[in-house]
Design an enzyme around this catalytic site. Structure first.
Site, PDB file in Angstrom:
ATOM      1  N   PHE A 111       0.820  -1.225   0.000  1.00 54.56           N
ATOM      2  CA  PHE A 111       0.000   0.000   0.000  1.00 54.56           C
ATOM      3  C   PHE A 111       0.842   1.257   0.000  1.00 54.56           C
ATOM      4  CE2 PHE A 111      -0.093   2.428   3.961  1.00 54.56           C
ATOM      5  CZ  PHE A 111       0.647   1.640   4.817  1.00 54.56           C
ATOM      6  N   LYS A 112       2.112   1.143   0.324  1.00 50.68           N
ATOM      7  CA  LYS A 112       2.946   2.342   0.397  1.00 50.68           C
ATOM      8  C   LYS A 112       3.064   3.035  -0.964  1.00 50.68           C
ATOM      9  CE  LYS A 112       5.044   1.251   4.706  1.00 50.68           C
ATOM     10  NZ  LYS A 112       4.490  -0.057   5.066  1.00 50.68           N
TER      11      LYS A 112
END
Ligand SMILES: *Cc1c(COP(=O)(O)O)cnc(C)c1O
Length: 465
Positions: A111-112
């Site tokens: 998700f980064k």
């Protein structure tokens, strides 16, 4: 919009200043001077918008006049155009009331990417406005490093030096960093563990002469722009499940408290959030803080969900700032005493206020593996260990039956395929966007975990400002 430090001792900055600075000069973190508010109508008007357009609407009040509306739209379309799913962060229904919000369709499978793809473009735009140069330095246990390198590779006016602990990141994670051969990317394998790498990075920021000479900057989740970008998917998901007419609960696999703090920000902005479930692994400082008011540092235990193997959750300070009525002087002394004693006891009032929105769960390795098996056998979804911690907490949460519960799926199962295979017997395939990873040439330097050696290596290659 102006940004103020949680410790009250640094000058307020605008969005561009706060983005480029990362950490405030008094050791605090930047937060907006007040939360922008979205009315019911504002939220209803997000229905049916694309992800990039939702990002424009949600981010606009945070940017102030840092960019024009047209510039912001162009940057969001570029950043989110690099995702492999047209919905960018699609929702997946698991059973009658549980959903997954898939945040792993970016280039490095975690998700980064959602925040860092945008941050990379913002850095380049702001630096070219100022005609200045930045040296980004970071320590990574895997996901932040690969996402930051992918976002900054080949960009003008910024070099990135990423330290990882030699032999202690997964092969997929290492290759996602070391096969990026752009000339502004430097990977350093440190002889030592993640804490050693992080200590070295802190020491470089603390070396004022070195930090100024190369204009050091940070891309970890202390950077406000990263958190702002994460607020967007809470709105995007909630609107698809019935907001503003219906409240939604979110379960968030948590380490540094960045992702779940973005959910808190969405709630402050008016999104109907029924509950934020903070899901931790056995490194449970946040669970102890939420249930017993005990925010004290324990011993770090490595788990199959390494991106949540954290003892001190930097972004918790941002929540504490609100809980202590946004009084920077009070918070500065609270944080100084925490840093000295490694422990903090929340007072009753702060503890009660946390419970109004948050709950928490500590998920051990067995429960995590059970959730991976349950998702695979009963729900038809192969999920990664971090997501499994979130799902386990979601399924155990005490919530009214009619509230939809969204678990944030923070990594693609192929990124942690050994752990997934152990739990489910299935070995997830790497998606096409990362195929070829094992054939590509790697480049990295191995250095001893000594400040002098690392500073000398960087000084020889970074741009002086
Ligand atoms: C970084 C990360 C987390 C933890 O997010 P925080 O913002 O640090 O709380 C959870 N899962 C994965 C896969 C991550 O990479």
């Amino acid at each position: 919009m102006q940004y103020i430090s949680t410790r009250g001792g640094a000058a307020a900055l605008d969005f561009e200043g706060a983005t480029l600075a990362g950490l405030a000069s008094d050791g605090g973190l930047y937060v907006p001077e007040s939360w922008p508010r979205f009315s019911r109508e504002d939220i209803a008007a997000l229905a049916g918008l694309s992800y990039a357009e939702t990002a424009v609407r949600v981010l606009a009040p945070f940017l102030g006049d840092a960019l024009s509306g047209a510039e912001l739209r162009e940057l969001c379309e570029t950043a989110y155009g690099r995702f492999s799913h047209a919905a960018v962060t699609p929702l997946q229904q698991l059973d009658e009331r549980h959903w997954l919000l898939e945040l792993f369709h970016g280039p490095t499978l975690a998700f980064k990417d959602v925040a860092l793809q945008l941050l990379g473009i913002l850095f380049e735009r702001f630096l070219s406005n100022r005609d200045s140069h930045l040296t980004v330095i970071g320590a990574t246990s895997g996901d932040t490093g690969s996402a930051a390198i992918n976002a900054l590779a080949g960009r003008d006016k910024v070099d990135i030096f990423m330290l990882h602990p030699k032999g202690r990141v997964s092969e997929v994670q290492r290759r996602q960093m070391t096969t990026v051969l752009a000339p502004n990317v430097y990977n350093i394998a440190i002889e030592g563990n993640f804490d050693d790498a992080q200590r070295l990075v802190k020491a470089m920021f603390g070396d004022a002469q070195f930090a100024n000479r190369f204009s050091l900057s940070a891309v970890n989740s202390i950077n406000w722009a990263r958190l702002a970008a994460q607020i967007v998917y809470y709105f995007y998901a909630a609107v698809r499940l019935g907001a503003p007419g219906r409240a939604i609960a979110f379960s968030v696999p948590t380490g540094n408290f960045g992702d779940v703090f973005a959910g808190y920000a969405a709630a402050q902005m008016g999104l109907p959030v029924a509950r934020l479930i903070v899901a931790t692994n056995v490194n449970d400082i946040l669970h102890r803080a939420m249930t017993a008011g005990d925010y004290s540092v324990g011993k770090l235990t490595p788990t199959p969900a390494p991106s949540m193997d954290i003892q001190v959750s930097s972004n918790f300070e941002r929540l504490l700032f609100d809980l202590y009525d946004r009084d920077g002087d009070v918070l500065a002394s609270v944080m100084q005493s925490f840093e000295a004693s490694r422990a903090l006891t929340l007072d009753d009032r702060a503890h009660t206020r946390i419970g109004e929105l948050f709950s928490s769960a500590r998920i051990d390795n067995d429960a995590m593996a059970l959730a991976m098996r349950h998702a695979s056998e009963e729900m038809g979804e192969v999920i990664d260990p971090h997501t499994a911690i979130g799902l386990s907490a979601a399924m155990g949460a005490d919530l009214p039956r009619d509230i939809p519960v969204v678990t944030l799926a923070t990594a693609h199962p192929a990124k942690f395929r050994d752990a997934v295979e152990r739990a489910t017997g299935q070995r997830p395939l790497l998606p096409p966007r990362v195929s070829g990873l094992f054939e590509r040439k790697e480049r990295y330097e191995t250095l001893p975990g000594e400040l002098q050696a690392i500073e000398a290596y960087i000084a020889e290659r970074a741009t002086e400002t």
